[in-house]
Design an enzyme around this catalytic site. Structure first.
Site, mmCIF file in Angstrom:
data_model
loop_
_atom_site.group_PDB
_atom_site.id
_atom_site.type_symbol
_atom_site.label_atom_id
_atom_site.label_comp_id
_atom_site.label_asym_id
_atom_site.label_seq_id
_atom_site.Cartn_x
_atom_site.Cartn_y
_atom_site.Cartn_z
ATOM 1 N N LYS A 164 64.587 23.113 52.612
ATOM 2 C CA LYS A 164 65.537 22.326 53.420
ATOM 3 C C LYS A 164 64.936 20.979 53.815
ATOM 4 O O LYS A 164 65.555 19.931 53.630
ATOM 5 C CB LYS A 164 65.898 23.132 54.676
ATOM 6 C CG LYS A 164 66.582 22.327 55.767
ATOM 7 C CD LYS A 164 66.947 23.169 56.970
ATOM 8 C CE LYS A 164 65.883 23.328 58.015
ATOM 9 N NZ LYS A 164 65.698 22.222 58.959
ATOM 10 N N ASN A 165 63.728 21.023 54.360
ATOM 11 C CA ASN A 165 63.171 19.794 54.939
ATOM 12 C C ASN A 165 62.639 18.808 53.897
ATOM 13 O O ASN A 165 62.203 17.713 54.244
ATOM 14 C CB ASN A 165 62.101 20.134 55.984
ATOM 15 C CG ASN A 165 62.742 20.756 57.220
ATOM 16 O OD1 ASN A 165 63.956 20.685 57.396
ATOM 17 N ND2 ASN A 165 61.930 21.377 58.065
ATOM 18 N N ARG B 280 69.741 16.947 63.875
ATOM 19 C CA ARG B 280 68.857 15.839 64.231
ATOM 20 C C ARG B 280 68.342 15.077 63.015
ATOM 21 O O ARG B 280 68.050 13.892 63.085
ATOM 22 C CB ARG B 280 67.660 16.372 65.004
ATOM 23 C CG ARG B 280 67.918 16.739 66.417
ATOM 24 C CD ARG B 280 66.600 17.084 67.044
ATOM 25 N NE ARG B 280 65.597 16.108 66.671
ATOM 26 C CZ ARG B 280 65.369 14.995 67.315
ATOM 27 N NH1 ARG B 280 66.035 14.715 68.399
ATOM 28 N NH2 ARG B 280 64.458 14.139 66.889
ATOM 29 N N CYS C 75 67.557 18.971 71.816
ATOM 30 C CA CYS C 75 68.054 20.171 71.152
ATOM 31 C C CYS C 75 67.358 21.349 71.790
ATOM 32 O O CYS C 75 66.515 21.184 72.663
ATOM 33 C CB CYS C 75 67.833 20.110 69.651
ATOM 34 S SG CYS C 75 66.127 20.317 69.186
ATOM 35 N N ARG D 77 62.744 15.952 71.833
ATOM 36 C CA ARG D 77 62.682 15.363 70.489
ATOM 37 C C ARG D 77 63.181 13.918 70.398
ATOM 38 O O ARG D 77 64.171 13.624 69.716
ATOM 39 C CB ARG D 77 63.408 16.260 69.490
ATOM 40 C CG ARG D 77 62.824 17.651 69.443
ATOM 41 C CD ARG D 77 63.510 18.527 68.449
ATOM 42 N NE ARG D 77 63.125 18.263 67.078
ATOM 43 C CZ ARG D 77 63.679 18.858 66.043
ATOM 44 N NH1 ARG D 77 64.632 19.730 66.230
ATOM 45 N NH2 ARG D 77 63.291 18.580 64.822
ATOM 46 N N ASP E 79 57.250 25.978 62.807
ATOM 47 C CA ASP E 79 58.437 26.639 62.257
ATOM 48 C C ASP E 79 58.180 28.106 61.896
ATOM 49 O O ASP E 79 59.110 28.811 61.491
ATOM 50 C CB ASP E 79 58.957 25.883 61.018
ATOM 51 C CG ASP E 79 59.540 24.527 61.391
ATOM 52 O OD1 ASP E 79 59.816 24.304 62.582
ATOM 53 O OD2 ASP E 79 59.703 23.684 60.487
ATOM 54 N N ARG F 173 71.976 27.383 59.062
ATOM 55 C CA ARG F 173 71.521 25.999 58.918
ATOM 56 C C ARG F 173 70.299 25.927 58.016
ATOM 57 O O ARG F 173 70.075 24.894 57.382
ATOM 58 C CB ARG F 173 71.151 25.419 60.288
ATOM 59 C CG ARG F 173 72.322 25.241 61.215
ATOM 60 C CD ARG F 173 71.879 24.502 62.447
ATOM 61 N NE ARG F 173 71.043 23.372 62.053
ATOM 62 C CZ ARG F 173 70.201 22.744 62.866
ATOM 63 N NH1 ARG F 173 70.095 23.108 64.109
ATOM 64 N NH2 ARG F 173 69.480 21.727 62.430
HETATM 65 N N1 EPU Z 1 58.195 12.983 68.721
HETATM 66 C C1 EPU Z 1 58.267 12.009 69.677
HETATM 67 N N2 EPU Z 1 58.818 10.799 69.345
HETATM 68 C C2 EPU Z 1 59.291 10.545 68.091
HETATM 69 C C3 EPU Z 1 59.223 11.553 67.121
HETATM 70 C C4 EPU Z 1 58.660 12.771 67.467
HETATM 71 O O1 EPU Z 1 57.839 12.199 70.822
HETATM 72 O O2 EPU Z 1 59.767 9.428 67.849
HETATM 73 C C5 EPU Z 1 57.576 14.275 69.059
HETATM 74 C C6 EPU Z 1 58.531 15.464 68.951
HETATM 75 O O3 EPU Z 1 59.318 15.592 70.100
HETATM 76 C C7 EPU Z 1 57.573 16.603 68.734
HETATM 77 C C8 EPU Z 1 56.466 15.959 67.881
HETATM 78 O O4 EPU Z 1 56.586 14.547 68.102
HETATM 79 O O5 EPU Z 1 57.038 16.999 69.958
HETATM 80 C C9 EPU Z 1 56.532 16.215 66.391
HETATM 81 O O6 EPU Z 1 57.877 16.090 65.960
HETATM 82 P P1 EPU Z 1 58.271 15.590 64.491
HETATM 83 O O7 EPU Z 1 58.812 14.220 64.599
HETATM 84 O O8 EPU Z 1 57.149 15.841 63.551
HETATM 85 O O9 EPU Z 1 59.464 16.612 64.185
HETATM 86 P P2 EPU Z 1 60.720 16.269 63.313
HETATM 87 O O10 EPU Z 1 60.330 15.323 62.251
HETATM 88 O O11 EPU Z 1 61.867 15.955 64.170
HETATM 89 C C10 EPU Z 1 60.354 18.095 61.448
HETATM 90 C C11 EPU Z 1 61.129 19.252 60.902
HETATM 91 C C12 EPU Z 1 61.179 20.376 61.943
HETATM 92 C C13 EPU Z 1 59.725 20.787 62.232
HETATM 93 C C14 EPU Z 1 58.933 19.578 62.713
HETATM 94 C C15 EPU Z 1 57.455 19.870 62.928
HETATM 95 C C16 EPU Z 1 62.726 18.200 59.435
HETATM 96 C C17 EPU Z 1 64.133 17.839 59.145
HETATM 97 N N3 EPU Z 1 62.495 18.811 60.601
HETATM 98 O O12 EPU Z 1 61.026 17.684 62.644
HETATM 99 O O13 EPU Z 1 61.855 21.460 61.341
HETATM 100 O O14 EPU Z 1 59.711 21.774 63.240
HETATM 101 O O15 EPU Z 1 59.016 18.514 61.737
HETATM 102 O O16 EPU Z 1 56.881 20.375 61.772
HETATM 103 O O17 EPU Z 1 61.861 17.983 58.614
HETATM 104 C C18 EPU Z 1 63.132 23.441 61.330
HETATM 105 O O18 EPU Z 1 63.200 23.343 60.093
HETATM 106 O O19 EPU Z 1 63.489 24.485 61.953
HETATM 107 C C19 EPU Z 1 62.618 22.323 62.105
HETATM 108 C C20 EPU Z 1 62.847 22.188 63.412
#
Ligand code: EPU
Length: 420
Positions: A22-23, A94, A118, A123, A307, A399
Protein backbone atom coordinates in the site's frame (compact mmCIF):
# COMPACT_ATOMS: atom_id res chain seq x y z
CA UNK A 1 -20.91 -1.46 7.61
CA UNK A 2 -19.55 -4.98 8.04
CA UNK A 3 -18.10 -6.81 11.02
CA UNK A 4 -15.86 -9.84 11.31
CA UNK A 5 -16.83 -12.84 13.39
CA UNK A 6 -13.89 -14.97 14.41
CA UNK A 7 -14.01 -18.32 16.23
CA UNK A 8 -10.57 -18.57 17.74
CA UNK A 9 -8.00 -21.25 18.54
CA UNK A 10 -7.60 -22.73 15.05
CA UNK A 11 -3.89 -22.82 14.21
CA UNK A 12 -3.02 -20.89 11.06
CA UNK A 13 -1.50 -23.37 8.61
CA UNK A 14 -0.54 -23.21 4.94
CA UNK A 15 0.74 -20.90 2.25
CA UNK A 16 -0.23 -17.34 1.42
CA UNK A 17 0.90 -14.74 -1.09
CA UNK A 18 1.29 -11.16 0.04
CA UNK A 19 -0.05 -8.33 -2.07
CA UNK A 20 1.73 -5.22 -3.32
CA UNK A 21 2.66 -2.62 -0.71
CA UNK A 22 0.00 0.00 0.00
CA UNK A 23 2.56 2.56 1.10
CA UNK A 24 4.59 2.12 -2.09
CA UNK A 25 1.62 2.22 -4.46
CA UNK A 26 0.05 5.39 -3.01
CA UNK A 27 3.02 7.70 -3.78
CA UNK A 28 3.46 6.06 -7.21
CA UNK A 29 -0.16 6.82 -8.09
CA UNK A 30 0.44 10.45 -7.09
CA UNK A 31 3.74 10.62 -9.01
CA UNK A 32 1.89 9.60 -12.19
CA UNK A 33 0.64 13.20 -12.61
CA UNK A 34 4.22 14.30 -13.32
CA UNK A 35 4.72 12.59 -16.69
CA UNK A 36 4.79 14.66 -19.87
CA UNK A 37 4.42 11.80 -22.33
CA UNK A 38 2.88 8.33 -22.21
CA UNK A 39 0.91 6.49 -19.56
CA UNK A 40 1.97 5.12 -16.20
CA UNK A 41 1.05 1.50 -15.48
CA UNK A 42 1.38 0.23 -11.93
CA UNK A 43 1.27 -3.52 -11.37
CA UNK A 44 0.96 -5.65 -8.23
CA UNK A 45 -1.53 -3.09 -6.86
CA UNK A 46 -3.39 -4.30 -3.76
CA UNK A 47 -7.17 -4.21 -3.72
CA UNK A 48 -7.67 -1.60 -0.98
CA UNK A 49 -9.86 1.34 -0.05
CA UNK A 50 -6.83 3.65 0.17
CA UNK A 51 -6.01 2.81 -3.45
CA UNK A 52 -9.61 3.51 -4.50
CA UNK A 53 -9.56 6.81 -2.59
CA UNK A 54 -6.34 7.88 -4.33
CA UNK A 55 -7.78 6.90 -7.70
CA UNK A 56 -10.91 8.98 -6.93
CA UNK A 57 -8.70 11.91 -5.98
CA UNK A 58 -6.74 11.68 -9.25
CA UNK A 59 -9.97 11.13 -11.20
CA UNK A 60 -11.49 14.33 -9.92
CA UNK A 61 -8.32 16.16 -11.03
CA UNK A 62 -9.08 14.89 -14.52
CA UNK A 63 -6.60 11.96 -14.65
CA UNK A 64 -7.99 9.09 -16.72
CA UNK A 65 -7.58 5.90 -14.72
CA UNK A 66 -8.26 2.39 -15.97
CA UNK A 67 -7.95 -0.79 -13.95
CA UNK A 68 -8.01 -4.36 -15.21
CA UNK A 69 -9.26 -7.35 -13.24
CA UNK A 70 -5.71 -8.09 -12.04
CA UNK A 71 -5.58 -4.60 -10.51
CA UNK A 72 -3.01 -3.27 -12.95
CA UNK A 73 -3.73 0.45 -12.97
CA UNK A 74 -3.09 2.65 -15.99
CA UNK A 75 -3.00 6.42 -15.52
CA UNK A 76 -3.21 9.02 -18.25
CA UNK A 77 -2.52 12.46 -16.80
CA UNK A 78 -2.71 14.30 -20.14
CA UNK A 79 -6.42 14.89 -19.40
CA UNK A 80 -5.79 16.69 -16.07
CA UNK A 81 -7.76 19.89 -15.61
CA UNK A 82 -7.38 20.90 -11.94
CA UNK A 83 -4.90 20.66 -9.09
CA UNK A 84 -7.28 20.43 -6.16
CA UNK A 85 -7.49 17.82 -3.37
CA UNK A 86 -10.73 18.44 -1.49
CA UNK A 87 -11.31 17.92 2.24
CA UNK A 88 -13.90 15.17 1.81
CA UNK A 89 -11.28 12.89 0.21
CA UNK A 90 -8.20 14.03 2.16
CA UNK A 91 -9.95 13.58 5.53
CA UNK A 92 -10.39 9.87 4.84
CA UNK A 93 -6.76 9.35 3.87
CA UNK A 94 -3.80 11.37 5.13
CA UNK A 95 -1.59 10.03 2.35
CA UNK A 96 -3.44 12.44 0.00
CA UNK A 97 -0.77 14.99 1.01
CA UNK A 98 1.44 13.04 -1.43
CA UNK A 99 -0.16 14.90 -4.35
CA UNK A 100 1.29 18.21 -3.15
CA UNK A 101 4.91 17.70 -4.29
CA UNK A 102 4.02 16.28 -7.73
CA UNK A 103 1.40 18.98 -8.48
CA UNK A 104 3.74 21.80 -7.51
CA UNK A 105 6.67 20.37 -9.45
CA UNK A 106 4.72 19.70 -12.64
CA UNK A 107 2.08 22.45 -12.71
CA UNK A 108 3.40 25.07 -10.26
CA UNK A 109 0.09 25.09 -8.44
CA UNK A 110 -1.78 22.97 -5.88
CA UNK A 111 -4.61 23.36 -3.44
CA UNK A 112 -4.70 20.49 -0.96
CA UNK A 113 -6.79 20.17 2.16
CA UNK A 114 -4.79 19.99 5.39
CA UNK A 115 -5.02 16.36 6.51
CA UNK A 116 -5.66 17.11 10.20
CA UNK A 117 -5.23 14.56 12.97
CA UNK A 118 -6.16 10.91 12.98
CA UNK A 119 -6.71 8.13 15.47
CA UNK A 120 -3.00 7.43 15.93
CA UNK A 121 -1.87 11.01 16.60
CA UNK A 122 -1.82 14.64 15.46
CA UNK A 123 0.41 13.90 12.44
CA UNK A 124 1.25 17.39 11.20
CA UNK A 125 2.78 18.07 7.75
CA UNK A 126 4.90 21.15 8.51
CA UNK A 127 8.10 19.32 7.50
CA UNK A 128 6.67 18.73 3.99
CA UNK A 129 5.66 22.39 3.73
CA UNK A 130 8.91 23.86 5.10
CA UNK A 131 10.94 21.78 2.67
CA UNK A 132 8.82 22.81 -0.34
CA UNK A 133 9.01 26.46 0.80
CA UNK A 134 12.80 26.15 0.92
CA UNK A 135 12.62 25.04 -2.72
CA UNK A 136 10.86 28.29 -3.58
CA UNK A 137 7.18 27.39 -3.24
CA UNK A 138 4.89 30.10 -1.93
CA UNK A 139 2.69 28.41 0.63
CA UNK A 140 -0.40 29.85 2.20
CA UNK A 141 -2.69 28.11 4.68
CA UNK A 142 -6.23 29.33 5.05
CA UNK A 143 -9.67 27.83 5.61
CA UNK A 144 -8.13 24.42 6.19
CA UNK A 145 -6.41 24.34 2.81
CA UNK A 146 -2.77 24.51 1.73
CA UNK A 147 -2.45 26.70 -1.37
CA UNK A 148 0.96 26.37 -2.95
CA UNK A 149 2.45 27.90 -6.06
CA UNK A 150 5.80 28.43 -7.76
CA UNK A 151 7.28 29.18 -11.17
CA UNK A 152 9.68 26.29 -10.90
CA UNK A 153 10.93 24.57 -7.77
CA UNK A 154 14.62 25.19 -7.17
CA UNK A 155 16.96 22.43 -5.99
CA UNK A 156 17.98 22.96 -2.39
CA UNK A 157 19.68 21.36 0.64
CA UNK A 158 16.94 19.99 2.88
CA UNK A 159 17.61 18.46 6.27
CA UNK A 160 14.54 16.99 7.89
CA UNK A 161 14.55 17.71 11.64
CA UNK A 162 12.89 14.31 12.16
CA UNK A 163 12.60 11.33 9.83
CA UNK A 164 9.36 11.47 7.84
CA UNK A 165 8.35 8.83 5.30
CA UNK A 166 5.76 10.71 3.21
CA UNK A 167 7.76 13.94 3.72
CA UNK A 168 10.80 12.29 2.11
CA UNK A 169 8.55 10.92 -0.67
CA UNK A 170 6.94 14.31 -1.36
CA UNK A 171 10.40 15.83 -1.64
CA UNK A 172 11.72 13.05 -3.87
CA UNK A 173 8.86 13.63 -6.30
CA UNK A 174 9.05 17.43 -6.14
CA UNK A 175 12.83 17.59 -6.58
CA UNK A 176 12.76 15.21 -9.56
CA UNK A 177 11.39 18.05 -11.71
CA UNK A 178 13.12 20.93 -9.87
CA UNK A 179 15.83 23.12 -11.36
CA UNK A 180 19.23 21.87 -10.18
CA UNK A 181 20.28 19.56 -7.39
CA UNK A 182 18.43 18.74 -4.16
CA UNK A 183 20.13 17.01 -1.26
CA UNK A 184 17.73 15.45 1.26
CA UNK A 185 19.44 14.72 4.58
CA UNK A 186 18.00 12.66 7.44
CA UNK A 187 15.85 11.01 4.77
CA UNK A 188 13.55 8.07 5.51
CA UNK A 189 15.13 4.73 4.50
CA UNK A 190 11.93 2.65 4.28
CA UNK A 191 11.79 0.14 1.39
CA UNK A 192 8.76 2.05 0.04
CA UNK A 193 10.96 5.16 -0.34
CA UNK A 194 13.50 3.10 -2.28
CA UNK A 195 10.74 1.61 -4.46
CA UNK A 196 9.44 5.11 -5.24
CA UNK A 197 12.96 6.25 -6.14
CA UNK A 198 13.37 3.25 -8.48
CA UNK A 199 9.98 4.04 -10.02
CA UNK A 200 10.92 7.72 -10.56
CA UNK A 201 14.35 6.81 -11.97
CA UNK A 202 12.68 4.55 -14.51
CA UNK A 203 10.48 7.52 -15.45
CA UNK A 204 13.67 9.45 -16.18
CA UNK A 205 14.47 11.04 -12.81
CA UNK A 206 18.01 11.14 -11.46
CA UNK A 207 17.97 10.00 -7.83
CA UNK A 208 20.93 8.55 -5.94
CA UNK A 209 21.23 7.29 -2.38
CA UNK A 210 17.63 6.20 -1.69
CA UNK A 211 17.74 3.78 1.25
CA UNK A 212 20.50 5.81 2.94
CA UNK A 213 20.32 8.93 5.15
CA UNK A 214 21.25 11.25 2.29
CA UNK A 215 19.46 11.27 -1.05
CA UNK A 216 20.68 13.36 -3.98
CA UNK A 217 18.28 14.33 -6.73
CA UNK A 218 19.40 16.06 -9.91
CA UNK A 219 16.30 17.72 -11.40
CA UNK A 220 15.33 16.74 -14.95
CA UNK A 221 13.09 18.58 -17.46
CA UNK A 222 10.54 15.85 -18.11
CA UNK A 223 9.42 12.43 -16.93
CA UNK A 224 7.89 9.75 -19.15
CA UNK A 225 5.27 7.03 -18.73
CA UNK A 226 6.46 3.57 -17.64
CA UNK A 227 5.19 0.22 -16.36
CA UNK A 228 6.32 -0.76 -12.86
CA UNK A 229 5.48 -3.51 -10.40
CA UNK A 230 5.27 -2.40 -6.75
CA UNK A 231 7.18 -4.27 -4.08
CA UNK A 232 5.40 -6.71 -1.72
CA UNK A 233 3.82 -5.37 1.46
CA UNK A 234 6.16 -5.93 4.41
CA UNK A 235 3.49 -5.09 6.99
CA UNK A 236 1.05 -7.61 5.52
CA UNK A 237 3.95 -10.10 5.52
CA UNK A 238 4.65 -9.42 9.19
CA UNK A 239 0.96 -9.60 10.11
CA UNK A 240 0.61 -13.10 8.59
CA UNK A 241 3.78 -14.26 10.35
CA UNK A 242 2.28 -13.13 13.66
CA UNK A 243 -1.03 -14.85 12.77
CA UNK A 244 0.83 -18.17 12.62
CA UNK A 245 2.96 -17.43 15.67
CA UNK A 246 0.03 -16.39 17.87
CA UNK A 247 -1.95 -19.56 17.03
CA UNK A 248 0.96 -22.01 17.35
CA UNK A 249 0.71 -22.61 13.60
CA UNK A 250 2.93 -22.92 10.57
CA UNK A 251 2.96 -20.70 7.51
CA UNK A 252 4.86 -20.07 4.30
CA UNK A 253 4.63 -16.57 2.91
CA UNK A 254 5.22 -16.30 -0.81
CA UNK A 255 6.08 -13.22 -2.87
CA UNK A 256 7.82 -11.66 0.15
CA UNK A 257 11.13 -9.87 0.59
CA UNK A 258 12.63 -11.36 3.78
CA UNK A 259 15.24 -8.61 4.23
CA UNK A 260 12.44 -6.03 4.57
CA UNK A 261 11.09 -7.80 7.66
CA UNK A 262 14.42 -8.74 9.21
CA UNK A 263 13.68 -7.19 12.59
CA UNK A 264 10.19 -8.75 12.73
CA UNK A 265 11.73 -12.16 11.95
CA UNK A 266 14.33 -11.59 14.66
CA UNK A 267 11.63 -10.78 17.24
CA UNK A 268 9.50 -13.78 16.25
CA UNK A 269 12.54 -16.07 16.56
CA UNK A 270 13.08 -14.61 20.03
CA UNK A 271 9.43 -15.49 20.72
CA UNK A 272 10.21 -19.12 19.91
CA UNK A 273 9.31 -19.44 16.21
CA UNK A 274 11.46 -21.45 13.82
CA UNK A 275 11.90 -19.35 10.70
CA UNK A 276 13.63 -20.09 7.41
CA UNK A 277 13.80 -17.90 4.34
CA UNK A 278 14.58 -18.12 0.64
CA UNK A 279 14.90 -15.17 -1.71
CA UNK A 280 11.13 -14.68 -1.89
CA UNK A 281 9.57 -16.87 0.82
CA UNK A 282 9.46 -16.93 4.60
CA UNK A 283 8.43 -20.08 6.48
CA UNK A 284 7.52 -19.92 10.14
CA UNK A 285 6.79 -22.91 12.36
CA UNK A 286 5.63 -22.40 15.93
CA UNK A 287 5.23 -26.18 16.51
CA UNK A 288 2.12 -25.64 18.62
CA UNK A 289 4.10 -23.79 21.30
CA UNK A 290 3.01 -20.78 23.30
CA UNK A 291 5.15 -17.75 22.33
CA UNK A 292 7.60 -16.13 24.74
CA UNK A 293 7.23 -12.42 25.45
CA UNK A 294 9.46 -10.07 23.47
CA UNK A 295 10.30 -6.42 24.13
CA UNK A 296 9.67 -4.03 21.25
CA UNK A 297 10.72 -0.46 20.61
CA UNK A 298 9.47 1.17 17.41
CA UNK A 299 11.58 3.42 15.21
CA UNK A 300 12.18 4.40 11.59
CA UNK A 301 13.37 1.65 9.22
CA UNK A 302 15.41 -0.51 9.74
CA UNK A 303 14.21 -0.36 13.38
CA UNK A 304 11.01 -2.11 14.44
CA UNK A 305 8.06 -0.68 12.41
CA UNK A 306 5.31 1.18 14.26
CA UNK A 307 2.93 -0.46 11.76
CA UNK A 308 3.71 -3.85 13.42
CA UNK A 309 3.51 -2.66 17.03
CA UNK A 310 -0.17 -3.50 17.60
CA UNK A 311 0.27 -7.00 16.14
CA UNK A 312 3.19 -7.74 18.50
CA UNK A 313 1.14 -6.39 21.39
CA UNK A 314 -1.45 -9.05 20.55
CA UNK A 315 1.25 -11.74 20.47
CA UNK A 316 2.68 -10.63 23.82
CA UNK A 317 -0.78 -10.63 25.40
CA UNK A 318 -0.86 -14.47 25.25
CA UNK A 319 2.91 -15.07 25.55
CA UNK A 320 4.71 -16.41 28.59
CA UNK A 321 6.33 -13.67 30.66
CA UNK A 322 6.21 -9.89 30.67
CA UNK A 323 7.17 -7.46 27.95
CA UNK A 324 7.60 -3.76 27.39
CA UNK A 325 6.42 -2.16 24.18
CA UNK A 326 7.69 1.34 23.51
CA UNK A 327 6.04 3.38 20.75
CA UNK A 328 8.40 6.12 19.54
CA UNK A 329 6.71 7.26 16.31
CA UNK A 330 3.07 8.11 17.06
CA UNK A 331 1.85 9.47 20.38
CA UNK A 332 -1.53 7.75 20.42
CA UNK A 333 -0.97 4.36 18.88
CA UNK A 334 -2.26 2.22 21.73
CA UNK A 335 -5.98 2.33 20.96
CA UNK A 336 -5.99 -1.46 20.59
CA UNK A 337 -4.93 -1.91 24.22
CA UNK A 338 -8.33 -1.06 25.68
CA UNK A 339 -10.03 -3.44 23.27
CA UNK A 340 -7.58 -6.27 24.00
CA UNK A 341 -8.18 -5.71 27.71
CA UNK A 342 -11.83 -6.49 27.02
CA UNK A 343 -10.63 -9.89 25.80
CA UNK A 344 -8.77 -10.47 29.07
CA UNK A 345 -5.33 -9.09 28.12
CA UNK A 346 -3.27 -7.64 30.98
CA UNK A 347 -1.72 -4.47 29.57
CA UNK A 348 -0.81 -1.34 31.52
CA UNK A 349 -0.10 1.90 29.71
CA UNK A 350 2.48 4.38 30.92
CA UNK A 351 2.94 7.28 28.47
CA UNK A 352 4.43 5.74 25.32
CA UNK A 353 5.04 2.35 26.94
CA UNK A 354 2.79 -0.66 27.30
CA UNK A 355 3.68 -3.25 29.91
CA UNK A 356 2.17 -6.57 28.90
CA UNK A 357 1.83 -9.53 31.22
CA UNK A 358 1.09 -12.54 29.05
CA UNK A 359 -2.07 -14.48 29.86
CA UNK A 360 -2.47 -18.19 29.19
CA UNK A 361 -5.57 -17.36 27.18
CA UNK A 362 -7.66 -14.53 25.78
CA UNK A 363 -11.44 -14.79 25.67
CA UNK A 364 -13.47 -13.68 22.65
CA UNK A 365 -15.50 -10.46 23.00
CA UNK A 366 -17.07 -7.78 20.82
CA UNK A 367 -14.32 -5.25 20.05
CA UNK A 368 -14.02 -2.12 17.98
CA UNK A 369 -11.34 -1.39 15.41
CA UNK A 370 -9.97 2.15 15.74
CA UNK A 371 -7.35 2.31 13.01
CA UNK A 372 -5.81 0.09 10.38
CA UNK A 373 -3.10 -1.71 12.34
CA UNK A 374 -5.21 -1.82 15.52
CA UNK A 375 -7.84 -3.69 13.48
CA UNK A 376 -5.25 -6.21 12.36
CA UNK A 377 -4.13 -6.76 15.95
CA UNK A 378 -7.70 -7.39 17.11
CA UNK A 379 -8.17 -9.98 14.38
CA UNK A 380 -4.94 -11.66 15.54
CA UNK A 381 -6.12 -11.59 19.16
CA UNK A 382 -9.43 -13.08 18.00
CA UNK A 383 -7.62 -15.91 16.15
CA UNK A 384 -5.87 -16.85 19.39
CA UNK A 385 -8.80 -16.31 21.77
CA UNK A 386 -11.17 -18.87 23.19
CA UNK A 387 -14.69 -18.43 21.84
CA UNK A 388 -16.06 -15.81 19.49
CA UNK A 389 -14.63 -12.35 18.80
CA UNK A 390 -16.62 -9.82 16.83
CA UNK A 391 -14.55 -7.01 15.32
CA UNK A 392 -16.65 -3.97 14.47
CA UNK A 393 -15.75 -0.95 12.28
CA UNK A 394 -13.66 -3.10 9.99
CA UNK A 395 -13.70 -0.48 7.26
CA UNK A 396 -10.30 0.36 8.74
CA UNK A 397 -8.94 -3.06 7.79
CA UNK A 398 -10.17 -2.68 4.20
CA UNK A 399 -8.02 0.45 3.88
CA UNK A 400 -4.82 -1.56 4.15
CA UNK A 401 -5.22 -5.36 3.94
CA UNK A 402 -6.11 -7.02 0.66
CA UNK A 403 -8.85 -9.67 1.21
CA UNK A 404 -7.63 -10.42 4.72
CA UNK A 405 -10.47 -12.70 5.74
CA UNK A 406 -10.30 -14.74 2.52
CA UNK A 407 -6.57 -15.20 2.98
CA UNK A 408 -7.00 -16.17 6.65
CA UNK A 409 -9.83 -18.57 5.75
CA UNK A 410 -7.52 -20.32 3.25
CA UNK A 411 -5.09 -20.72 6.14
CA UNK A 412 -7.65 -22.47 8.33
CA UNK A 413 -9.12 -19.57 10.30
CA UNK A 414 -12.81 -19.61 11.16
CA UNK A 415 -13.61 -16.03 10.13
CA UNK A 416 -16.71 -14.57 8.56
CA UNK A 417 -17.61 -11.09 7.30
CA UNK A 418 -21.22 -10.16 7.96
CA UNK A 419 -23.18 -6.93 7.49
CA UNK A 420 -24.04 -5.20 10.77
N1 EPU B 1 5.71 14.40 11.64
C1 EPU B 1 5.70 15.71 12.01
N2 EPU B 1 5.65 16.67 11.04
C2 EPU B 1 5.61 16.35 9.71
C3 EPU B 1 5.61 15.00 9.34
C4 EPU B 1 5.66 14.03 10.34
O1 EPU B 1 5.74 16.04 13.20
O2 EPU B 1 5.58 17.26 8.88
C5 EPU B 1 5.79 13.36 12.68
C6 EPU B 1 4.58 12.43 12.73
O3 EPU B 1 3.52 13.00 13.45
C7 EPU B 1 5.16 11.20 13.37
C8 EPU B 1 6.59 11.17 12.80
O4 EPU B 1 6.86 12.50 12.36
O5 EPU B 1 5.22 11.38 14.75
C9 EPU B 1 6.83 10.23 11.64
O6 EPU B 1 5.75 10.33 10.73
P1 EPU B 1 5.91 10.10 9.16
O7 EPU B 1 5.81 11.41 8.48
O8 EPU B 1 7.10 9.25 8.89
O9 EPU B 1 4.58 9.25 8.88
P2 EPU B 1 3.76 9.31 7.55
O10 EPU B 1 4.68 9.54 6.42
O11 EPU B 1 2.59 10.17 7.71
C10 EPU B 1 4.01 6.77 6.88
C11 EPU B 1 3.08 5.63 6.61
C12 EPU B 1 2.42 5.18 7.92
C13 EPU B 1 3.56 4.75 8.87
C14 EPU B 1 4.53 5.90 9.06
C15 EPU B 1 5.74 5.53 9.91
C16 EPU B 1 2.31 6.06 4.36
C17 EPU B 1 1.21 6.44 3.45
N3 EPU B 1 2.04 6.07 5.67
O12 EPU B 1 3.21 7.82 7.46
O13 EPU B 1 1.62 4.06 7.61
O14 EPU B 1 3.01 4.39 10.12
O15 EPU B 1 5.03 6.35 7.78
O16 EPU B 1 6.41 4.45 9.36
O17 EPU B 1 3.38 5.71 3.91
C18 EPU B 1 -0.15 2.55 7.94
O18 EPU B 1 0.13 2.04 6.85
O19 EPU B 1 -0.96 2.01 8.76
C19 EPU B 1 0.46 3.81 8.32
C20 EPU B 1 -0.04 4.60 9.27
Amino acid sequence: MDKLIIKGMNPIKGEVSVSGAKNAVLPMLCASVMVSEGFVTIKNVPHLHDVTTTVRLLNQMGVTVTMDEEMNIELDSSTMNNFYAPYDLVKTMRASILVLGPLLAKFGSAKVSLPGGCAIGTRPVEMHLNALAKMGAKIDISNGYISASCNQLIGSDITFPQITVTGTENLLMASSLAKGKTVISNAAKEPEVVDLANFLNLMGASIKGAGTDVIEVEGVDTLKGIAYSALPDRIETGTFLVAAAITGGQITIKNAIPSHVEIVIEKLKEAGAEITTTESTISLDMKGKRPRSVNIETGPYPLFPTDMQAQLTALNSIASGMSTIKENIFENRFMHVQEMSRMGADIKLNNNCAIVTGRTELVGAPVMATDLRASASLILAGLAAKGVTEVERIYHIDRGYDCIEEKLKQLGADILRVPM
